[in-house]
Design a protein around this motif. Structure first.
Motif, PDB file in Angstrom:
ATOM      1  N   UNK A 107       5.600   0.799  -2.493  1.00  0.00           N
ATOM      2  CA  UNK A 107       5.471   1.784  -1.137  1.00  0.00           C
ATOM      3  C   UNK A 107       4.140   2.515  -1.017  1.00  0.00           C
ATOM      4  N   UNK A 108       3.309   2.531  -2.003  1.00  0.00           N
ATOM      5  CA  UNK A 108       1.858   2.885  -1.767  1.00  0.00           C
ATOM      6  C   UNK A 108       1.212   2.041  -0.927  1.00  0.00           C
ATOM      7  N   UNK A 109       1.365   0.785  -1.211  1.00  0.00           N
ATOM      8  CA  UNK A 109       0.717  -0.412  -0.297  1.00  0.00           C
ATOM      9  C   UNK A 109       1.174  -0.422   1.163  1.00  0.00           C
ATOM     10  N   UNK A 110       2.372   0.082   1.385  1.00  0.00           N
ATOM     11  CA  UNK A 110       3.006  -0.027   2.485  1.00  0.00           C
ATOM     12  C   UNK A 110       2.107   1.101   3.274  1.00  0.00           C
ATOM     13  N   UNK A 111       2.271   2.347   2.508  1.00  0.00           N
ATOM     14  CA  UNK A 111       1.815   3.457   3.422  1.00  0.00           C
ATOM     15  C   UNK A 111       0.154   3.062   3.585  1.00  0.00           C
TER      16      UNK A 111
ATOM     17  N   UNK B 155      -3.998   2.312   7.520  1.00  0.00           N
ATOM     18  CA  UNK B 155      -5.522   1.801   7.654  1.00  0.00           C
ATOM     19  C   UNK B 155      -5.205   0.844   8.441  1.00  0.00           C
ATOM     20  N   UNK B 156      -4.278  -0.180   8.966  1.00  0.00           N
ATOM     21  CA  UNK B 156      -4.607  -1.119  10.021  1.00  0.00           C
ATOM     22  C   UNK B 156      -4.505  -0.331  11.305  1.00  0.00           C
TER      23      UNK B 156
ATOM     24  N   UNK C 119      12.315  -4.790  -1.606  1.00  0.00           N
ATOM     25  CA  UNK C 119      11.743  -4.021  -2.777  1.00  0.00           C
ATOM     26  C   UNK C 119      11.526  -2.635  -2.486  1.00  0.00           C
ATOM     27  N   UNK C 120      11.058  -2.423  -1.201  1.00  0.00           N
ATOM     28  CA  UNK C 120      10.595  -1.052  -0.691  1.00  0.00           C
ATOM     29  C   UNK C 120      11.988  -0.075  -0.574  1.00  0.00           C
ATOM     30  N   UNK C 121      13.133  -0.703  -0.467  1.00  0.00           N
ATOM     31  CA  UNK C 121      14.062   0.159   0.018  1.00  0.00           C
ATOM     32  C   UNK C 121      15.239  -0.026  -1.506  1.00  0.00           C
ATOM     33  N   UNK C 122      16.148   1.104  -1.617  1.00  0.00           N
ATOM     34  CA  UNK C 122      16.842   1.157  -3.113  1.00  0.00           C
ATOM     35  C   UNK C 122      17.841   0.007  -2.930  1.00  0.00           C
TER      36      UNK C 122
ATOM     37  N   UNK D 236       7.133   5.341   6.505  1.00  0.00           N
ATOM     38  CA  UNK D 236       7.277   4.002   5.975  1.00  0.00           C
ATOM     39  C   UNK D 236       6.615   4.155   4.540  1.00  0.00           C
ATOM     40  N   UNK D 237       7.231   3.690   3.571  1.00  0.00           N
ATOM     41  CA  UNK D 237       6.424   4.051   2.229  1.00  0.00           C
ATOM     42  C   UNK D 237       6.814   5.027   1.503  1.00  0.00           C
ATOM     43  N   UNK D 238       7.715   6.118   1.949  1.00  0.00           N
ATOM     44  CA  UNK D 238       7.964   7.289   1.304  1.00  0.00           C
ATOM     45  C   UNK D 238       9.651   7.087   1.012  1.00  0.00           C
ATOM     46  N   UNK D 239      10.014   8.148   0.366  1.00  0.00           N
ATOM     47  CA  UNK D 239      11.517   8.085  -0.022  1.00  0.00           C
ATOM     48  C   UNK D 239      12.412   7.817   1.192  1.00  0.00           C
TER      49      UNK D 239
END
Length: 363
Positions: A160-164, A169-170, A202-205, A259-262
């Motif tokens: 999630x951190x890399x998604x954020x 940044x992109x 992976x990013x989602x439960x 995106x990338x949060x809970x």
């Protein structure tokens, strides 16, 4: 205004370059007026044996892809992508073509040899993925979250951190192009690529929790809490007619900020553009209505749905045959309304992407 006549018929993708840098009413341009036309850049490349050999290899790649079977997905081979990346620092990669320039067809043919997206079919998600690959920053950020979000030992918080990081940044044309690319309802491969942009495995439960539990986790985190508040502010329908509180661009940014949060939203399937949270309202008891309001603020939000649809239409228009004509229409509206005029800009690495930047603030 009437569309200018080309020396010979051009494939639809080549029309992307026609409106660049030239407004209606300009004098007829000549090659000498441009600092780095693709014809000039090709001459420089020919003087360098390595550059010349790489260019010829890319040209053979484009030919082989364009003759692939229509029944097969025309993926660009990895070695062809590597060849394109080898030319990133050459003048070819930043070269441009212009409407009504001398030898326009030749210039465009050189441009799309360097940027092999011309060879892809109607899968626009694949096209936008290629645009990202050919951009250093987008490619680096996308690989970072791809590595963090794949494999059996994936750590959700790292993913999630890399998604954020990617969506923060992109550049917007790259990130929105990847996430909000339009797909035909029958093209499930395109829809799956769009849905997998945020690595749902992976990013989602793995099992859908209660939506109110997800919200509790979100409001306990300062970053997620602020981004949820931003979404509720900018994607909020003000009345039953669906009138939205703010403009669509701010709603999209707020949506993508989650995106990338809970409370990471995603497309619910490969066949449509409906979005939802990965949660359920089952077992909410006397909080059932509150839970459903939260869930429906994503799945049945007219402001968000229209913002996503409008951006997908815009992305589809970029690759359509009538893109050049519609761009001139936009320019005419800019001349009448100074508030719509974009800031001055200059061509850099990717002319096609910069056209996205030029027009993305217009709605």
């Amino acid at each position: 205004m009437a569309r200018p006549q080309n020396p010979r018929p051009l494939p639809p993708a080549l029309l992307l370059l026609l409106p660049l840098l030239l407004r209606a009413g300009d004098h007829l341009p000549t090659e000498g007026r441009f600092t780095n036309s693709c014809i000039q850049a090709r001459r420089k490349c020919q003087a360098d044996p390595t550059c010349n050999a790489t260019y010829h290899y890319l040209n053979s790649c484009a030919s082989s892809i364009s003759t692939s079977s229509p029944a097969e997905e025309p993926l660009v081979p990895e070695d062809c992508m590597e060849a394109a990346q080898q030319l990133r620092n050459s003048s070819l990669m930043s070269c441009t073509c212009h409407r009504r320039m001398k030898n326009q067809a030749t210039c465009l043919d050189i441009y799309w040899t360097i940027h092999p997206a011309r060879s892809l079919d109607s899968d626009l998600c694949l096209k936008f993925a290629m645009l990202c690959t050919l951009n250093d920053k987008c490619d680096r950020l996308r690989k970072a979250y791809g590595e963090a979000c794949s494999g059996s030992r994936c750590q959700r918080h790292t993913c999630q951190r890399q998604l954020r990081a990617f969506f923060e940044k992109a550049s917007e044309p790259h990130s929105q192009g990847l996430l909000l690319c339009p797909c035909a309802p029958t093209d499930q491969g395109c829809g799956q690529r769009r849905r997998n942009t945020i690595a749902p495995s992976c990013a989602l439960p793995s099992e859908a929790p209660n939506c109110l539990e997800l919200r509790h986790v979100c409001v306990s985190d300062p970053l997620c809490r602020s981004r949820l508040a931003d979404f509720q502010t900018h994607c909020h329908p003000m009345d039953i007619l669906g009138t939205c509180a703010t403009e669509q661009s701010r709603c999209l940014r707020a949506y993508m900020g989650l995106i990338g949060t809970a409370l990471t939203p995603n497309f619910v399937s490969n066949i449509n553009a409906s979005v939802a949270l990965s949660c359920t309202c089952r077992g909410s008891g006397n909080l059932q209505e509150e839970c459903e309001r939260l869930e429906e603020s994503f799945s049945h939000n007219p402001c968000l749905m229209e913002a996503i649809s409008a951006k997908m239409r815009f992305h589809s228009q970029l690759f359509s045959q009538d893109w050049a004509a519609s761009t001139f229409s936009v320019m005419e509206r800019q001349n009448k309304n100074p508030a719509l005029r974009p800031q001055p800009w200059v061509p850099t690495l990717f002319s096609c992407t910069l056209t996205l930047i030029l027009l993305s603030s217009l709605w």
